[in-house]
Motif scaffolding. Structure first.
Motif, PDB file in Angstrom:
ATOM      1  N   ALA A  79      -6.854  16.219  28.235  1.00 31.01           N
ATOM      2  CA  ALA A  79      -7.574  16.110  26.975  1.00 31.01           C
ATOM      3  C   ALA A  79      -6.707  15.342  25.990  1.00 31.01           C
ATOM      4  N   ASP A  80      -7.295  14.311  25.397  1.00 29.40           N
ATOM      5  CA  ASP A  80      -6.570  13.490  24.425  1.00 29.40           C
ATOM      6  C   ASP A  80      -6.713  14.074  23.026  1.00 29.40           C
ATOM      7  N   ILE A 139      -1.489  14.021  24.993  1.00 28.90           N
ATOM      8  CA  ILE A 139      -2.478  14.316  26.024  1.00 28.90           C
ATOM      9  C   ILE A 139      -2.091  15.670  26.605  1.00 28.90           C
ATOM     10  N   SER A 140      -3.003  16.626  26.547  1.00 31.41           N
ATOM     11  CA  SER A 140      -2.701  17.936  27.108  1.00 31.41           C
ATOM     12  C   SER A 140      -3.114  17.974  28.577  1.00 31.41           C
ATOM     13  N   LEU A 141      -2.323  18.684  29.367  1.00 31.60           N
ATOM     14  CA  LEU A 141      -2.566  18.861  30.793  1.00 31.60           C
ATOM     15  C   LEU A 141      -2.876  20.331  31.036  1.00 31.60           C
ATOM     16  N   LYS A 142      -4.022  20.594  31.661  1.00 28.06           N
ATOM     17  CA  LYS A 142      -4.456  21.971  31.868  1.00 28.06           C
ATOM     18  C   LYS A 142      -4.992  22.159  33.279  1.00 28.06           C
ATOM     19  N   VAL A 143      -4.982  23.405  33.706  1.00 26.92           N
ATOM     20  CA  VAL A 143      -5.633  23.800  34.944  1.00 26.92           C
ATOM     21  C   VAL A 143      -6.470  25.031  34.600  1.00 26.92           C
ATOM     22  N   ARG A 144      -7.760  24.926  34.854  1.00 29.74           N
ATOM     23  CA  ARG A 144      -8.719  25.980  34.508  1.00 29.74           C
ATOM     24  C   ARG A 144      -8.553  26.459  33.071  1.00 29.74           C
ATOM     25  N   TYR A 151       2.239  18.592  28.210  1.00 26.75           N
ATOM     26  CA  TYR A 151       1.767  17.726  27.133  1.00 26.75           C
ATOM     27  C   TYR A 151       2.525  16.420  27.212  1.00 26.75           C
ATOM     28  N   LEU A 152       1.799  15.318  27.168  1.00 27.67           N
ATOM     29  CA  LEU A 152       2.405  13.987  27.225  1.00 27.67           C
ATOM     30  C   LEU A 152       2.334  13.352  25.844  1.00 27.67           C
ATOM     31  N   TRP A 153       3.492  12.920  25.344  1.00 25.47           N
ATOM     32  CA  TRP A 153       3.568  12.185  24.087  1.00 25.47           C
ATOM     33  C   TRP A 153       3.932  10.742  24.433  1.00 25.47           C
ATOM     34  N   GLU A 154       2.932   9.870  24.412  1.00 30.72           N
ATOM     35  CA  GLU A 154       3.167   8.477  24.790  1.00 30.72           C
ATOM     36  C   GLU A 154       4.087   7.770  23.803  1.00 30.72           C
ATOM     37  N   LYS A 155       3.975   8.065  22.498  1.00 31.83           N
ATOM     38  CA  LYS A 155       4.807   7.404  21.484  1.00 31.83           C
ATOM     39  C   LYS A 155       6.293   7.615  21.737  1.00 31.83           C
ATOM     40  N   THR A 156       6.664   8.827  22.122  1.00 33.53           N
ATOM     41  CA  THR A 156       8.084   9.141  22.325  1.00 33.53           C
ATOM     42  C   THR A 156       8.492   9.049  23.791  1.00 33.53           C
TER      43      THR A 156
END
Length: 113
Positions: free
Chosen positions: A11-12, A17-22, A28-33
């Motif tokens: 989810a953006d 971007i958060s990473l989830k399962v069920r 969590y991915l921080w593209e800027k850093t």
């Protein structure tokens, strides 16, 4: 990389971007850093940060978990996948983890002897 793990949802938001399962978060991915925050055990968090502080840093702890920040430019893809898989395994329902590991795809699968 995430496609290799069952039922991963992304989810953006404006900043990550958060990473989830069920519906439960494991990263969590921080593209800027160019960093990712991953769920780990507190023991793993302490060990990673102590061993390689240029790659890992403490994000926060909650309950029995210690989240760790990973600097993506300083880690290879195999080790990152291992950490992502372990975070997923700590979060996914036991039945889903058991099926995944029975297929030979658990966190131990990517480790080198």
């Amino acid at each position: 990389m995430l496609a290799r793990l069952p039922e991963v949802e992304q989810a953006d938001s404006d900043n990550w971007i958060s990473l989830k399962v069920r519906g439960k978060g494991f990263g969590y991915l921080w593209e800027k850093t160019e960093t990712v925050g991953l769920k780990a055990t507190i023991e793993e968090q302490i060990a990673l940060v102590a061993e390689r502080p240029e790659v890992f840093e403490v994000q926060f702890t909650t309950g029995r978990f210690g989240w760790v920040v990973v600097h993506l430019a300083k880690i290879d893809a195999d080790e990152l996948f291992e950490l992502v898989t372990e975070a997923w395994c700590l979060t996914a329902p036991k039945q889903l983890v058991d099926v995944h590991e029975a297929a030979g795809l658990g966190p131990q699968a990517g480790r080198h002897p």
